[in-house]
Design an enzyme around this catalytic site. Structure first.
Site, PDB file in Angstrom:
ATOM      1  N   GLU A 177     -28.640  24.033  49.998  1.00  0.00           N
ATOM      2  CA  GLU A 177     -30.140  24.486  50.025  1.00  0.00           C
ATOM      3  C   GLU A 177     -30.832  25.499  49.005  1.00  0.00           C
ATOM      4  O   GLU A 177     -31.376  26.519  49.071  1.00  0.00           O
ATOM      5  CB  GLU A 177     -30.517  25.090  51.681  1.00  0.00           C
ATOM      6  CG  GLU A 177     -30.149  24.227  52.738  1.00  0.00           C
ATOM      7  CD  GLU A 177     -30.673  24.825  53.928  1.00  0.00           C
ATOM      8  OE1 GLU A 177     -31.377  25.458  54.202  1.00  0.00           O
ATOM      9  OE2 GLU A 177     -29.989  24.149  55.086  1.00  0.00           O
ATOM     10  N   ASN A 198     -32.876  33.866  50.643  1.00  0.00           N
ATOM     11  CA  ASN A 198     -33.282  33.053  51.604  1.00  0.00           C
ATOM     12  C   ASN A 198     -32.133  32.315  52.396  1.00  0.00           C
ATOM     13  O   ASN A 198     -32.481  31.445  52.971  1.00  0.00           O
ATOM     14  CB  ASN A 198     -34.090  32.005  50.856  1.00  0.00           C
ATOM     15  CG  ASN A 198     -35.555  32.674  50.302  1.00  0.00           C
ATOM     16  OD1 ASN A 198     -36.201  33.266  51.004  1.00  0.00           O
ATOM     17  ND2 ASN A 198     -35.717  32.582  49.167  1.00  0.00           N
ATOM     18  N   HIS A 402     -31.101  19.213  70.966  1.00  0.00           N
ATOM     19  CA  HIS A 402     -30.997  20.068  69.639  1.00  0.00           C
ATOM     20  C   HIS A 402     -29.818  21.107  70.087  1.00  0.00           C
ATOM     21  O   HIS A 402     -29.555  21.563  71.079  1.00  0.00           O
ATOM     22  CB  HIS A 402     -32.178  20.869  69.380  1.00  0.00           C
ATOM     23  CG  HIS A 402     -31.970  21.768  68.200  1.00  0.00           C
ATOM     24  ND1 HIS A 402     -32.042  23.314  68.324  1.00  0.00           N
ATOM     25  CD2 HIS A 402     -31.587  21.554  66.982  1.00  0.00           C
ATOM     26  CE1 HIS A 402     -31.681  23.798  67.244  1.00  0.00           C
ATOM     27  NE2 HIS A 402     -31.600  22.817  66.235  1.00  0.00           N
ATOM     28  N   HIS A 472     -27.954  19.467  60.381  1.00  0.00           N
ATOM     29  CA  HIS A 472     -28.460  20.454  59.414  1.00  0.00           C
ATOM     30  C   HIS A 472     -27.445  21.182  59.059  1.00  0.00           C
ATOM     31  O   HIS A 472     -26.380  21.469  59.865  1.00  0.00           O
ATOM     32  CB  HIS A 472     -29.526  21.108  59.992  1.00  0.00           C
ATOM     33  CG  HIS A 472     -30.831  20.124  59.928  1.00  0.00           C
ATOM     34  ND1 HIS A 472     -32.069  20.699  59.573  1.00  0.00           N
ATOM     35  CD2 HIS A 472     -31.174  19.182  60.247  1.00  0.00           C
ATOM     36  CE1 HIS A 472     -32.975  19.943  59.522  1.00  0.00           C
ATOM     37  NE2 HIS A 472     -32.319  18.719  60.121  1.00  0.00           N
ATOM     38  N   GLU A 473     -27.704  21.987  57.847  1.00  0.00           N
ATOM     39  CA  GLU A 473     -26.511  22.574  57.185  1.00  0.00           C
ATOM     40  C   GLU A 473     -25.062  21.687  57.375  1.00  0.00           C
ATOM     41  O   GLU A 473     -23.957  22.209  57.983  1.00  0.00           O
ATOM     42  CB  GLU A 473     -26.272  24.135  58.045  1.00  0.00           C
ATOM     43  CG  GLU A 473     -27.338  24.925  57.837  1.00  0.00           C
ATOM     44  CD  GLU A 473     -28.685  24.479  58.676  1.00  0.00           C
ATOM     45  OE1 GLU A 473     -28.122  24.167  60.038  1.00  0.00           O
ATOM     46  OE2 GLU A 473     -29.752  24.568  58.148  1.00  0.00           O
ATOM     47  N   GLU A 491     -29.766  16.859  56.900  1.00  0.00           N
ATOM     48  CA  GLU A 491     -30.358  18.027  55.949  1.00  0.00           C
ATOM     49  C   GLU A 491     -29.596  18.092  54.559  1.00  0.00           C
ATOM     50  O   GLU A 491     -29.523  16.870  54.104  1.00  0.00           O
ATOM     51  CB  GLU A 491     -30.803  19.269  56.634  1.00  0.00           C
ATOM     52  CG  GLU A 491     -31.683  20.345  55.708  1.00  0.00           C
ATOM     53  CD  GLU A 491     -31.861  21.571  56.364  1.00  0.00           C
ATOM     54  OE1 GLU A 491     -32.945  22.396  56.667  1.00  0.00           O
ATOM     55  OE2 GLU A 491     -30.743  22.147  56.827  1.00  0.00           O
ATOM     56  N   GLU A 497     -38.739  23.434  55.496  1.00  0.00           N
ATOM     57  CA  GLU A 497     -39.050  24.763  56.038  1.00  0.00           C
ATOM     58  C   GLU A 497     -39.056  25.923  55.206  1.00  0.00           C
ATOM     59  O   GLU A 497     -39.638  26.937  55.389  1.00  0.00           O
ATOM     60  CB  GLU A 497     -37.716  24.910  56.921  1.00  0.00           C
ATOM     61  CG  GLU A 497     -36.354  24.980  56.276  1.00  0.00           C
ATOM     62  CD  GLU A 497     -35.056  24.673  57.366  1.00  0.00           C
ATOM     63  OE1 GLU A 497     -35.303  24.345  58.324  1.00  0.00           O
ATOM     64  OE2 GLU A 497     -34.157  25.296  56.984  1.00  0.00           O
TER      65      GLU A 497
HETATM   66  C1  NOJ Z   1     -32.093  25.239  60.332  1.00  0.00           C
HETATM   67  C2  NOJ Z   1     -32.475  24.038  60.534  1.00  0.00           C
HETATM   68  O1  NOJ Z   1     -32.478  23.549  58.949  1.00  0.00           O
HETATM   69  C3  NOJ Z   1     -33.940  24.033  61.140  1.00  0.00           C
HETATM   70  O2  NOJ Z   1     -34.606  22.915  61.130  1.00  0.00           O
HETATM   71  C4  NOJ Z   1     -33.627  24.816  62.396  1.00  0.00           C
HETATM   72  O3  NOJ Z   1     -35.010  24.809  62.944  1.00  0.00           O
HETATM   73  C5  NOJ Z   1     -33.033  26.064  62.459  1.00  0.00           C
HETATM   74  N1  NOJ Z   1     -31.657  25.942  61.679  1.00  0.00           N
HETATM   75  C6  NOJ Z   1     -32.489  26.267  63.726  1.00  0.00           C
HETATM   76  O4  NOJ Z   1     -31.507  25.372  64.518  1.00  0.00           O
HETATM   77 CA    CA Z   2     -31.492  24.332  56.862  1.00  0.00          CA
END
Ligand code: NOJ
Ligand code: CA
Length: 691
Positions: A177, A198, A402, A472-473, A491, A497
């Site tokens: 990121e 960040n 999620h 994500h991550e 992601e 975000e």
């Molecule tokens: C990072 C994710 O990229 C984001 O989309 C998510 O809301 C937060 N983690 C919480 O899981």
């Molecule tokens: Ca993220």
């Protein structure tokens, strides 16, 4: 399935030129169109390759080898025992994606190598050369001399022909990121990016870059370096050697073990890939990365429906709601979820993501010990999971589960079967996973072999319980969606975000014009486009989205993903005529064409809906305004279409006037041309609906 395969051996044909140049054994292989040539040779007994494009070198002689913890290095002192050429021209189908039919056409050179002295270890090298680039990998066949490999370094060189212009992110072992940087190769300084306010995790041990890394030569050739089929191995970063103008593989390691990869022999490495094109758009149209993966292993994933989705999500990034319950502003309530389901159902949006539904968020960020904290089956008391699922079904909107693991994969693994079984029993067919924070146990990194295998476990468990995964991550995409089409998106970049909270001003106007030619070459992206309240008023006076509203629309076409979020608060969509584009736009495609583009500057992509005759076009630009002139010759001859153009307004500009737009209608056919203007930081979204 329309599958035709022609595999034949053509050893001895003109294509193979087994020869001896200056006494060193040489083997050649070319792409089917003859434009890309790979020459392999043994230089002082070391495996060496070089690459030509249109008769000119694009990769100078580059050596291949390994260092191990448990045996001597592989470098000099090897010989070619035998070699074989073969060829393939077949097609396969994507179940969802940027195109339906993929052509898999390559020439292959296999080299069987052996160490000249005892213990006479064996290693094969395989080169597959396509019209859009090449891949090569190391294969370790079963042998007495080698039972297990503990790799401390893979020494794959990419020796460049000049100090090219490069679009890069640092070789972070923990996260992708980062903002993209545009410099010459010798201008790359990843070390300077070590501290980043960040990011919840970052580790940049070397002056290296992550892949895909894209570059342009002085002669105007585009090259992108990446890897395909990253399986049971460490992710590869590329270390910058400024003296030699070279990139060298630098595998992601582990502080716990001292080696970077441990494998029992036999095994193969991932493919090391080089995409090559005369124009920037050719990189996006390339299928090299998916083609270098194995065919589908899990059968049909028709339980997963490509879709747009709303979510209880942006509220949290804006800070108006929270994931945890204790804060008193919990977002994931049954009531709010139903409100969003109503909105989705009225607007042809198939899914809803609800973050913060499960217990554990009170101990999420900033806690050293996150082991055992998250529970992936127990909802907070103001959220009735079963009722939300039931209500969604009634309205034709499917819940997206999620799972934020907080980078504690052992806790996740313990609960995985139960959690995926719960999804299966409720008829939930996709999950967004998250891995925010430093990996527990300490010493492991997101992109190392141990985590590569953890990410894979989620995908395989998903396949077992009919669940598609959007990580994500994540670990980077390497085309595994071909083998596991339940890998739907991920992601793995600075997503939307960051515009809500980054202290550095968010993603600059050029961001997506770089992403399209770098990160997107790896695979689908869950970017979450479509923010209409660009200035984030009144909640975030110091942050904003750095594009126009029209660019936000265009991203639904430019970004490839079978799931696209519709993330803004629903009051920002209601009553806005631009929202019609989001309602109409497709998410899975029959075909895709890049109409124009230049890395870091602009790009226009046209995509045909998989389920109708309709086409959609997206153009985006960086901080510079541009005039576009596109030819609609891709439309079906003889058919008429209603074109609706969602354009930047006359005075639109990403910072001063981001939300001004205009909508124009025209009747067009395949002889029509469209001219339109993109504002600074702007874009254009066009729907072409068959009349
Ligand atoms: C990072 C994710 O990229 C984001 O989309 C998510 O809301 C937060 N983690 C919480 O899981
Ligand atoms: Ca993220």
């Amino acid at each position: 399935m329309n599958f035709k395969s022609t595999l034949f051996f053509i050893a001895g044909l003109a294509m193979i030129l087994a020869s001896c140049a200056n006494g060193k054994p040489v083997r050649n292989v070319e792409s089917p169109d003859g434009k890309i040539g790979v020459q392999f040779s043994m230089v002082e007994g070391q495996a060496t390759y070089e690459v030509l494009f249109n008769g000119k070198k694009v990769i100078e002689p580059s050596t291949l080898g390994f260092d191990f913890q448990n045996m001597p290095s592989i470098e000099k002192g090897w010989k070619i025992v035998s070699s074989q050429l073969s060829s393939n021209n077949s097609t396969w189908e994507m179940q969802w994606g940027e195109k339906k039919v993929v052509v898999d056409n390559f020439n292959q050179l296999v080299l069987n190598l052996e160490e000249e002295q005892a213990p006479n270890r064996k290693m094969n090298l395989v080169f597959k050369v396509y019209n859009d680039g090449l891949g090569f990998r190391y294969e370790f066949p079963e042998q007495e001399a080698m039972k297990e490999a503990m790799i401390t370094d893979e020494n794959t060189q990419f020796n460049l022909t000049g100090d090219h212009k490069v679009w890069w992110i640092p070789g972070d072992w923990d996260i992708y990121e980062h903002l993209y940087h545009t410099t010459s190769l010798t201008g790359i300084d990843a070390i300077a990016l070590r501290s980043n306010d960040n990011l919840a995790q970052t580790h940049i041990p070397e002056n290296a870059v992550n892949t895909p890394v894209t570059m342009k030569t002085a002669e105007g050739v585009y090259l992108s370096f990446h890897e395909a089929n990253l399986t049971d191995y460490a992710g590869m970063t590329l270390k910058v050697n400024k003296e030699k103008l070279m990139l060298e593989s630098e595998l992601v390691g582990s502080d716990r073990t001292g080696y970077k990869v441990k494998r029992a022999v036999p095994f193969n490495t991932p493919w090391r890939t080089i995409q090559i094109s005369e124009n920037a758009g050719g990189l996006i149209e390339s299928d090299l990365i998916v083609n270098l993966n194995e065919p589908n292993k899990i059968g049909s994933v028709d339980y997963f429906k490509p879709m747009k989705y709303v979510g209880i999500w942006w509220d949290m990034h804006l800070g108006t709601k929270s994931w945890d319950l204790a804060s008193g502003k919990h977002g994931a309530t049954t009531k709010y979820a139903k409100e969003l389901i109503d909105f989705a159902s009225e607007n042809k949006i198939g899914g809803i993501l609800v973050e913060g539904w499960n217990t554990g968020w009170e101990h999420w960020i900033g806690f050293e010990d996150r082991e055992g904290v998250f529970d992936f089956v127990t909802p907070y008391k103001d959220y009735d999971l079963k009722e939300v699922v039931r209500y969604g079904k009634e309205k034709g909107v499917e819940l997206i589960m999620h799972h934020e693991t907080s980078a504690a994969p052992r806790t996740y693994n313990q609960q995985m079967d139960t959690a995926y079984q719960l999804m299966n029993s409720l008829g939930i067919h996709s999950v967004k996973t998250g891995y925010v924070g430093k990996i527990i146990p300490k010493g492991e990194y997101h992109h190392g072999q141990w985590m590569v295998n953890n990410y894979r476990r989620a995908v395989e468990t998903g396949a077992k319980y009919k669940v598609a995964v959007n990580a994500h991550e994540p670990i980077k995409a390497t085309g595994l969606r071909r083998t596991y089409p339940n890998i739907i998106s991920r992601e793995g970049l600075r997503g939307q975000e960051f515009n809500a909270w980054a202290s550095d001003g968010g993603n600059p106007p050029e961001h997506l014009s770089i992403v399209a030619f770098t990160r997107m070459l790896a695979g689908p992206i869950d970017y979450t486009p479509g923010i209409f309240n660009i200035k984030l008023t009144p909640n975030k006076p110091n942050n904003q989205v750095n594009t126009t509203l029209a660019q936000q629309l265009a991203l639904y076409v430019v970004i490839n993903s079978p799931i696209q979020m519709v993330p803004d608060l629903i009051e920002n969509y209601k009553g806005n005529p631009a929202f019609q584009f989001i309602r109409d736009v497709a998410v899975t495609w029959e075909t895709s064409k890049v109409l124009n583009g230049e890395v870091g500057d602009f790009v226009t992509i046209a995509r045909k809906d998989r389920n109708s005759e309709n086409w959609f076009v997206g153009s985006i630009t960086d901080e510079n305004a541009r005039d576009m002139n596109i030819d609609l010759n891709f439309l079906t001859a003889g058919k008429k279409y209603k074109a609706t153009l969602y354009l930047d307004g006359k005075d639109a500009q990403w910072d001063q006037n981001p939300t001004e737009f205009q909508i124009l209608n025209k009747e067009v056919d395949n002889t029509s041309k469209l001219e339109y203007h993109l504002a600074e930081g702007g874009g254009a979204a066009i729907s072409l609906i068959e009349l």
